[in-house]
Motif scaffolding. Structure first.
Motif, PDB file in Angstrom:
ATOM      1  N   ILE A  44      27.399 -44.918 -24.281  1.00  0.00           N
ATOM      2  CA  ILE A  44      28.431 -45.033 -25.360  1.00  0.00           C
ATOM      3  C   ILE A  44      29.271 -43.606 -25.389  1.00  0.00           C
ATOM      4  O   ILE A  44      28.661 -42.658 -24.684  1.00  0.00           O
ATOM      5  CB  ILE A  44      27.957 -45.099 -26.907  1.00  0.00           C
ATOM      6  N   SER A  45      30.565 -43.723 -25.571  1.00  0.00           N
ATOM      7  CA  SER A  45      31.355 -42.464 -25.275  1.00  0.00           C
ATOM      8  C   SER A  45      32.640 -42.627 -26.644  1.00  0.00           C
ATOM      9  O   SER A  45      32.645 -43.579 -27.071  1.00  0.00           O
ATOM     10  CB  SER A  45      32.015 -42.372 -24.064  1.00  0.00           C
ATOM     11  N   ARG A  46      33.328 -41.686 -26.861  1.00  0.00           N
ATOM     12  CA  ARG A  46      34.452 -41.564 -27.622  1.00  0.00           C
ATOM     13  C   ARG A  46      35.416 -40.857 -27.154  1.00  0.00           C
ATOM     14  O   ARG A  46      35.306 -39.921 -26.695  1.00  0.00           O
ATOM     15  CB  ARG A  46      33.799 -41.535 -29.208  1.00  0.00           C
ATOM     16  N   ASP A  47      36.610 -41.218 -27.717  1.00  0.00           N
ATOM     17  CA  ASP A  47      37.955 -40.370 -27.639  1.00  0.00           C
ATOM     18  C   ASP A  47      38.451 -40.016 -29.117  1.00  0.00           C
ATOM     19  O   ASP A  47      38.936 -41.022 -29.584  1.00  0.00           O
ATOM     20  CB  ASP A  47      38.943 -40.998 -26.870  1.00  0.00           C
ATOM     21  N   ASN A  48      38.038 -38.800 -29.600  1.00  0.00           N
ATOM     22  CA  ASN A  48      38.285 -38.520 -30.949  1.00  0.00           C
ATOM     23  C   ASN A  48      39.755 -38.435 -31.261  1.00  0.00           C
ATOM     24  O   ASN A  48      40.326 -39.006 -32.215  1.00  0.00           O
ATOM     25  CB  ASN A  48      37.805 -37.130 -31.452  1.00  0.00           C
ATOM     26  N   ALA A  49      40.682 -38.091 -30.345  1.00  0.00           N
ATOM     27  CA  ALA A  49      42.082 -38.055 -30.314  1.00  0.00           C
ATOM     28  C   ALA A  49      42.739 -39.528 -30.619  1.00  0.00           C
ATOM     29  O   ALA A  49      43.816 -39.643 -31.486  1.00  0.00           O
ATOM     30  CB  ALA A  49      42.843 -37.407 -29.264  1.00  0.00           C
ATOM     31  N   LYS A  50      41.888 -40.435 -29.828  1.00  0.00           N
ATOM     32  CA  LYS A  50      42.467 -41.820 -29.956  1.00  0.00           C
ATOM     33  C   LYS A  50      41.744 -42.622 -31.090  1.00  0.00           C
ATOM     34  O   LYS A  50      42.012 -43.861 -31.320  1.00  0.00           O
ATOM     35  CB  LYS A  50      42.432 -42.447 -28.557  1.00  0.00           C
ATOM     36  N   LYS A  51      40.720 -41.888 -31.660  1.00  0.00           N
ATOM     37  CA  LYS A  51      39.853 -42.622 -32.735  1.00  0.00           C
ATOM     38  C   LYS A  51      39.433 -43.748 -32.254  1.00  0.00           C
ATOM     39  O   LYS A  51      39.395 -44.852 -32.824  1.00  0.00           O
ATOM     40  CB  LYS A  51      40.672 -43.092 -33.938  1.00  0.00           C
ATOM     41  N   THR A  52      38.690 -43.813 -30.984  1.00  0.00           N
ATOM     42  CA  THR A  52      38.382 -44.724 -30.195  1.00  0.00           C
ATOM     43  C   THR A  52      36.624 -44.601 -29.792  1.00  0.00           C
ATOM     44  O   THR A  52      36.517 -43.481 -29.363  1.00  0.00           O
ATOM     45  CB  THR A  52      39.344 -45.221 -29.022  1.00  0.00           C
ATOM     46  N   VAL A  53      36.170 -45.605 -29.768  1.00  0.00           N
ATOM     47  CA  VAL A  53      34.580 -45.695 -29.158  1.00  0.00           C
ATOM     48  C   VAL A  53      34.418 -46.519 -28.240  1.00  0.00           C
ATOM     49  O   VAL A  53      35.102 -47.859 -28.531  1.00  0.00           O
ATOM     50  CB  VAL A  53      33.528 -45.703 -30.192  1.00  0.00           C
ATOM     51  N   TYR A  54      33.783 -46.201 -26.991  1.00  0.00           N
ATOM     52  CA  TYR A  54      33.618 -47.319 -25.749  1.00  0.00           C
ATOM     53  C   TYR A  54      32.093 -47.760 -26.020  1.00  0.00           C
ATOM     54  O   TYR A  54      31.321 -46.752 -26.222  1.00  0.00           O
ATOM     55  CB  TYR A  54      34.102 -46.711 -24.830  1.00  0.00           C
ATOM     56  N   LEU A  55      31.934 -48.618 -25.429  1.00  0.00           N
ATOM     57  CA  LEU A  55      30.781 -48.943 -24.760  1.00  0.00           C
ATOM     58  C   LEU A  55      30.653 -49.648 -23.417  1.00  0.00           C
ATOM     59  O   LEU A  55      30.912 -50.732 -23.135  1.00  0.00           O
ATOM     60  CB  LEU A  55      29.695 -49.854 -25.694  1.00  0.00           C
ATOM     61  N   GLN A  56      30.135 -48.772 -22.372  1.00  0.00           N
ATOM     62  CA  GLN A  56      30.294 -49.166 -21.242  1.00  0.00           C
ATOM     63  C   GLN A  56      28.864 -50.094 -20.907  1.00  0.00           C
ATOM     64  O   GLN A  56      27.765 -49.508 -20.953  1.00  0.00           O
ATOM     65  CB  GLN A  56      30.367 -48.131 -20.084  1.00  0.00           C
ATOM     66  N   GLN A  57      28.819 -51.439 -20.572  1.00  0.00           N
ATOM     67  CA  GLN A  57      27.587 -52.140 -20.330  1.00  0.00           C
ATOM     68  C   GLN A  57      27.667 -52.584 -18.729  1.00  0.00           C
ATOM     69  O   GLN A  57      28.313 -52.986 -18.263  1.00  0.00           O
ATOM     70  CB  GLN A  57      27.862 -53.253 -21.035  1.00  0.00           C
ATOM     71  N   ASN A  58      26.537 -52.001 -18.158  1.00  0.00           N
ATOM     72  CA  ASN A  58      26.348 -52.313 -16.890  1.00  0.00           C
ATOM     73  C   ASN A  58      24.720 -53.266 -16.873  1.00  0.00           C
ATOM     74  O   ASN A  58      24.137 -53.236 -17.520  1.00  0.00           O
ATOM     75  CB  ASN A  58      26.067 -51.055 -15.921  1.00  0.00           C
ATOM     76  N   SER A  59      24.799 -53.899 -15.626  1.00  0.00           N
ATOM     77  CA  SER A  59      23.529 -54.698 -15.191  1.00  0.00           C
ATOM     78  C   SER A  59      23.260 -55.411 -16.527  1.00  0.00           C
ATOM     79  O   SER A  59      21.984 -55.373 -16.973  1.00  0.00           O
ATOM     80  CB  SER A  59      22.216 -53.612 -15.208  1.00  0.00           C
TER      81      SER A  59
END
Length: 122
Positions: free
Chosen positions: A69-84
């Motif tokens: 999980i990561s986030r870009d506060n300036a873009k008000k966005t959260v990400y979820l990189q899903q592998n395997s």
């Protein structure tokens, strides 16, 4: 009002990868914790991962080492990189954020997105 919109779901084979995104928009003064949850058919919604506005993360045991999980506060966005990815990761994935809507609002209210489907199947 505040809206959370997820994207990036889809059909993927076991072992594959996806990257989910969730963008917050609307009347937002600040955001504290953001997170991803999932709900499989016939099961309760469960926590996948959370991240504070300072970047501290927490993961469900079932996804540790595979999801990030990561986030870009300036873009008000959260990400979820899903592998395997595994078939048991199949679920609707929901984004949640704690939002303070104005400088005069002294609490954070939880908002949810509408969900994005992730299907892991061969």
């Amino acid at each position: 009002q505040v809206q959370l919109v997820e994207s990036g779901g889809g059909l993927v084979q076991p072992g594959g990868s996806l990257r989910l995104s969730c963008v917050a928009s609307g009347t937002i003064f600040s955001i504290n914790d953001m997170g991803w949850y999932r709900q499989a058919p016939g099961k309760q919604r469960e926590l996948v991962a959370t991240i504070t506005n300072g970047g501290n993360t927490n993961y469900a045991d079932s996804v540790k080492g595979r999801f990030t999980i990561s986030r870009d506060n300036a873009k008000k966005t959260v990400y979820l990189q899903q592998n395997s990815l595994k078939p048991e990761d199949t679920a609707v994935y929901y984004c949640k954020a704690g939002v303070r809507t104005s400088i005069s609002t002294y609490y954070y209210r939880e908002y949810w997105g509408q969900g994005t489907q992730v299907t892991v199947s061969s």
